[in-house]
Design an enzyme around this catalytic site. Sequence first.
Site, PDB file in Angstrom:
ATOM      1  CD  GLU A   1      10.079   1.512  10.309  1.00 24.78           C
ATOM      2  OE1 GLU A   1      10.023   2.681   9.588  1.00 24.78           O
ATOM      3  OE2 GLU A   1       9.840   0.517   9.946  1.00 24.78           O
TER       4      GLU A   1
ATOM      5  CG  LEU B   1       8.264   2.534   4.866  1.00 27.67           C
ATOM      6  CD1 LEU B   1       7.870   1.198   4.081  1.00 27.67           C
ATOM      7  CD2 LEU B   1       7.249   3.283   5.051  1.00 27.67           C
TER       8      LEU B   1
ATOM      9  CE1 TYR C   1       1.029  -0.433   4.400  1.00 25.15           C
ATOM     10  CE2 TYR C   1       0.043   1.859   4.447  1.00 25.15           C
ATOM     11  CZ  TYR C   1       0.846   0.880   4.962  1.00 25.15           C
ATOM     12  OH  TYR C   1       1.495   1.050   6.304  1.00 25.15           O
TER      13      TYR C   1
HETATM   14  N1  PDD Z   1       2.753   4.914   7.654  1.00 27.38           N
HETATM   15  N2  PDD Z   1       7.629   3.762   8.869  1.00 27.38           N
HETATM   16  C1  PDD Z   1       6.547   2.932   8.920  1.00 27.38           C
HETATM   17  C2  PDD Z   1       6.548   1.605   9.615  1.00 27.38           C
HETATM   18  C3  PDD Z   1       5.272   3.659   8.311  1.00 27.38           C
HETATM   19  O1  PDD Z   1       4.095   2.780   8.599  1.00 27.38           O
HETATM   20  C4  PDD Z   1       5.231   4.900   7.789  1.00 27.38           C
HETATM   21  C5  PDD Z   1       4.254   5.645   7.533  1.00 27.38           C
HETATM   22  C6  PDD Z   1       6.494   5.470   7.855  1.00 27.38           C
HETATM   23  C7  PDD Z   1       6.520   7.008   7.544  1.00 27.38           C
HETATM   24  O2  PDD Z   1       6.605   7.134   5.922  1.00 27.38           O
HETATM   25  P1  PDD Z   1       6.244   8.095   5.183  1.00 27.38           P
HETATM   26  O3  PDD Z   1       6.953   9.339   5.623  1.00 27.38           O
HETATM   27  O4  PDD Z   1       6.317   8.008   3.900  1.00 27.38           O
HETATM   28  O5  PDD Z   1       4.591   8.372   5.450  1.00 27.38           O
HETATM   29  C8  PDD Z   1       7.836   4.863   8.590  1.00 27.38           C
HETATM   30  C9  PDD Z   1       1.831   5.602   7.030  1.00 27.38           C
HETATM   31  C10 PDD Z   1       1.424   6.811   7.200  1.00 27.38           C
HETATM   32  C11 PDD Z   1       0.557   4.689   7.507  1.00 27.38           C
HETATM   33  O6  PDD Z   1       0.775   3.528   7.350  1.00 27.38           O
HETATM   34  O7  PDD Z   1      -0.366   5.094   7.754  1.00 27.38           O
END
Ligand code: PDD
Length: 291
Positions: free
Chosen positions: A176, A200, A30
């Site tokens: 993270e 991620l 996703y």
């Molecule tokens: N989650 N690490 C994890 C495990 C995440 O699920 C997310 C984001 C991030 C940050 O990635 P980004 O900056 O691209 O949003 C890091 C999204 C927001 C979610 O699952 O709702």
Amino acid sequence: MIYLNGAWMPIEQAMIPVLDRGFIFGDGVYEVIPCYSGHPFRLREHLVRLQSSLDGVRIANPYSVERWDELVREIVAKNPMHDQYVYLQVTRGVAPRDHAFPKGVKPTVFMMTNPLVTPSPEQRERGVAAVTALDNRWLRCDIKSVSLLANCLLRQSAVDAGAAETVLLRDGMLTEGSASNIFVVKNGGIITPPKTNFILPGITYDVVIELARANRLPLQIRQVSEAEVRDADELWLTSSTKEVLSISMLDGKPVGHGTSAGKPGPVAARMHQLYQEYKRTVMRAPDNVQS
Ligand code: PDD
């Protein structure tokens, strides 16, 4: 209106077969794409990450980048909301239950959009609480997979403790958050772990790094030990929905030292400001020069 396999419909009418492998195995990937005043933020980068997640789980991308781009803009146009986040998901498709990949199955494609509620002024001012936990996820955290059970359990441990996020540690090192990337500030310098299979590759993480470099803020991308996390002057989480948000309490103890202990620090305030300015410039620019 949502998008499901080529059709637009109200979400209440959207149905998928129970044998969808997303439902049975969590077999899909996703993306979450923030859109400010109708403009998708860093869309190209999100679509590049989608491609690498699909490659990581060996699902053929059902659409070209151009088609995805069109669809994201279309869903935003059909759902006029000021700020919103587009959620899109691709699963391997529908097939009798068997772990190995089915042959000749079409991926299921789903997209929806929801209002984007960024942290409140109060949360910005006070920061949020977080807890730590052992990172017990698999070794492909670089794939944005819908198999999020470990992340859900880890996030719930924060909620159970009255906190907002769980900071994850693997072998004594910071990885993270349960749904965010984590940054540490020490003596004015920003430190964050490198992109490996343990985290991620966050789109917000990249923006923060770019902004730090462009503004000559001291930055190190390297492994961060648990001791450094606990002794940090500032701790931040970053994500598409939370942007840059300070963690002011960790495991019930104030983050930071001296008068700023337990409060968001100055480097966070600066980065938040840079992020907001960056958003504004990007949103004024035509979409095709965004990134
Ligand atoms: N989650 N690490 C994890 C495990 C995440 O699920 C997310 C984001 C991030 C940050 O990635 P980004 O900056 O691209 O949003 C890091 C999204 C927001 C979610 O699952 O709702």
